[in-house]
Design an enzyme around this catalytic site. Structure first.
Site, mmCIF file in Angstrom:
data_model
loop_
_atom_site.group_PDB
_atom_site.id
_atom_site.type_symbol
_atom_site.label_atom_id
_atom_site.label_comp_id
_atom_site.label_asym_id
_atom_site.label_seq_id
_atom_site.Cartn_x
_atom_site.Cartn_y
_atom_site.Cartn_z
ATOM 1 N N HIS A 205 35.522 39.843 33.695
ATOM 2 C CA HIS A 205 36.206 41.088 34.102
ATOM 3 C C HIS A 205 35.253 42.298 34.129
ATOM 4 O O HIS A 205 35.263 43.149 33.254
ATOM 5 C CB HIS A 205 37.476 41.369 33.322
ATOM 6 C CG HIS A 205 37.457 41.173 31.825
ATOM 7 N ND1 HIS A 205 36.524 41.742 31.010
ATOM 8 C CD2 HIS A 205 38.303 40.495 31.006
ATOM 9 C CE1 HIS A 205 36.794 41.418 29.753
ATOM 10 N NE2 HIS A 205 37.862 40.663 29.725
ATOM 11 N N ASP A 237 43.958 45.099 39.463
ATOM 12 C CA ASP A 237 45.321 45.654 39.442
ATOM 13 C C ASP A 237 45.274 47.156 39.693
ATOM 14 O O ASP A 237 46.307 47.821 39.627
ATOM 15 C CB ASP A 237 46.001 45.346 38.094
ATOM 16 C CG ASP A 237 45.240 45.919 36.905
ATOM 17 O OD1 ASP A 237 44.153 46.518 37.099
ATOM 18 O OD2 ASP A 237 45.714 45.762 35.767
ATOM 19 N N ASP A 262 43.715 37.779 34.481
ATOM 20 C CA ASP A 262 43.702 38.099 33.046
ATOM 21 C C ASP A 262 45.140 38.387 32.581
ATOM 22 O O ASP A 262 45.359 39.149 31.631
ATOM 23 C CB ASP A 262 42.781 39.292 32.746
ATOM 24 C CG ASP A 262 42.401 39.402 31.264
ATOM 25 O OD1 ASP A 262 42.611 38.425 30.519
ATOM 26 O OD2 ASP A 262 41.911 40.469 30.857
HETATM 27 ZN ZN LIG Z 1 38.778 39.878 28.038
#
Ligand SMILES: [Zn+2]
Length: 367
Positions: A205, A237, A262
């Site tokens: 991420h 997002d 995630d």
């Molecule tokens: Zn993480």
């Protein structure tokens, strides 16, 4: 069997029809094809939960969260662990192995586990609970021994990281730098070590739980962007990453950038209080936070991420690559990721507003 519509190929959109059994047999043009889109099935390489279920809850929960994400277009999934005491993490890996070997009825393909934690920095936990430990050779061997780990998030500054990189690379596990305090130089060295060991480097991420890009301190994101062998995950997002940062990384990384959700157990659930890794969190306006305000996973689904990319200026073929072929390339899944003769018949059919209409896995309609 056949599907007709506007087929989203890696480089263009072709009005036509796809013929298939378990695999794609042919792709042919047809100017009169209906105005709906046929995309390759989505691949989510980092997902903790959904529909009230979390990977750490065991096999039945993995079934539940997998089916939820299938209904949002995910046809290949990597259930993802969280930092908990080592015995709990091993229990989760055994549950993922079990689900992998029996499969999920009416669900996506389970490619394996993403081991996110406990081999992370205690100083960059983000929403990971405080059970970070170094990747000792014994623990790495135990995790690899389950046969299900496909991606590991690793902070390269940890004790034993060098031997862990060699062991994970040898086992074919993608090594994703993340939850790390490392700087540009440390990330650059780790990427080179992964490549030298025959592994595939990634980043967990991007921008989250790592230092930012600054002119004099370029940080791990720049190291990942500048290595042609490195891939990077992004939670798009629009809360975890600004659309302009997405456009920047997408321009530089191209097909080396992949979307992940995630997602945590609150995805697909009413907003309000929820739990992540045994911690209380609050879901409000599509954002999940710890009581202190830190982002704590997401309630994203990959169909939403695709729409966010298109709304941020990506072409539909480019947005589709971010949720399919790029992840397939990262994970070495040469049998899926695009609508090409010979690949698995995993499809997502979307209407003109890019809402899910149908989901197919191996030539069978599942949603
Ligand atoms: Zn993480």
């Amino acid at each position: 069997m056949r599907l007709e519509g506007h087929i989203v190929l890696p480089d263009r959109i072709l009005p036509g029809r796809v013929s298939f059994d378990t695999h794609i047999r042919s792709v042919e043009p047809d100017a009169d094809a209906p105005r709906r889109y046929i995309l390759p099935g989505f691949i989510d390489g980092h997902v903790h939960g959904g529909d009230g279920a979390d990977t750490m809850d065991g096999a039945a929960a993995i079934d539940r969260l997998s089916r939820f994400h299938l209904s949002h277009g995910t046809t290949t999934i990597l259930p993802t662990t969280i930092t908990r005491p080592w015995a709990d993490v091993m229990d989760a890996l055994h549950a993922i192995s079990e689900v992998m070997s029996r499969g999920v009825a009416n669900g996506p393909r389970i490619h394996g586990a993403h081991l996110e934690g406990p081999f992370v920095s205690p100083h960059k936990l983000g929403a990971q609970p405080p059970f970070a430990i170094p990747p000792s050779p014994e623990r790495v061997a135990e995790a690899v021994g389950t046969g299900c780990v496909r991606v590991v998030t690793l902070a390269p500054e940890l004790e034993h990281a060098e031997t862990a990189i060699a062991a994970f690379a040898e086992a074919g596990v993608r090594i994703s730098l993340g939850h790390t305090t490392t700087d540009y130089e440390g990330a650059d060295r780790a990427i080179c070590a992964i490549c030298a060991a025959g592994g595939v480097p990634g980043g967990t991420h991007l921008f989250n739980a790592m230092s930012p890009i600054e002119g004099r301190r370029p940080g791990p994101v720049t190291a990942l962007m500048c290595h042609d062998e490195a891939f990077g995950e992004m939670i798009f997002d629009t809360h975890h990453v600004h659309p302009a940062s997405f456009r920047l990384v997408s321009r530089v990384m191209g097909n080396r950038l992949l979307f992940v959700t995630d997602a945590m157990r609150g995805a697909g659930q009413p907003e309000g209080p929820s739990q992540l890794g045994g911690q209380d969190v609050m879901i409000e306006d599509g954002v999940v936070r710890l009581p202190g305000g830190s982002l704590a996973g997401s309630v994203l689904t990959l169909d939403r991420a695709l729409r966010n990319a298109v709304e941020s200026g990506a072409s539909l073929p480019n947005a589709a690559r971010l949720v399919s072929s790029n992840a397939a390339a990262y994970l070495g899944l040469s049998d899926r990721g695009s609508i090409t003769a010979g690949k698995l018949a995993d499809f997502v059919v979307m209407d003109e507003r890019l809402e899910i209409a149908e989901v197919w896995v191996g030539g069978a309609r599942q949603a």
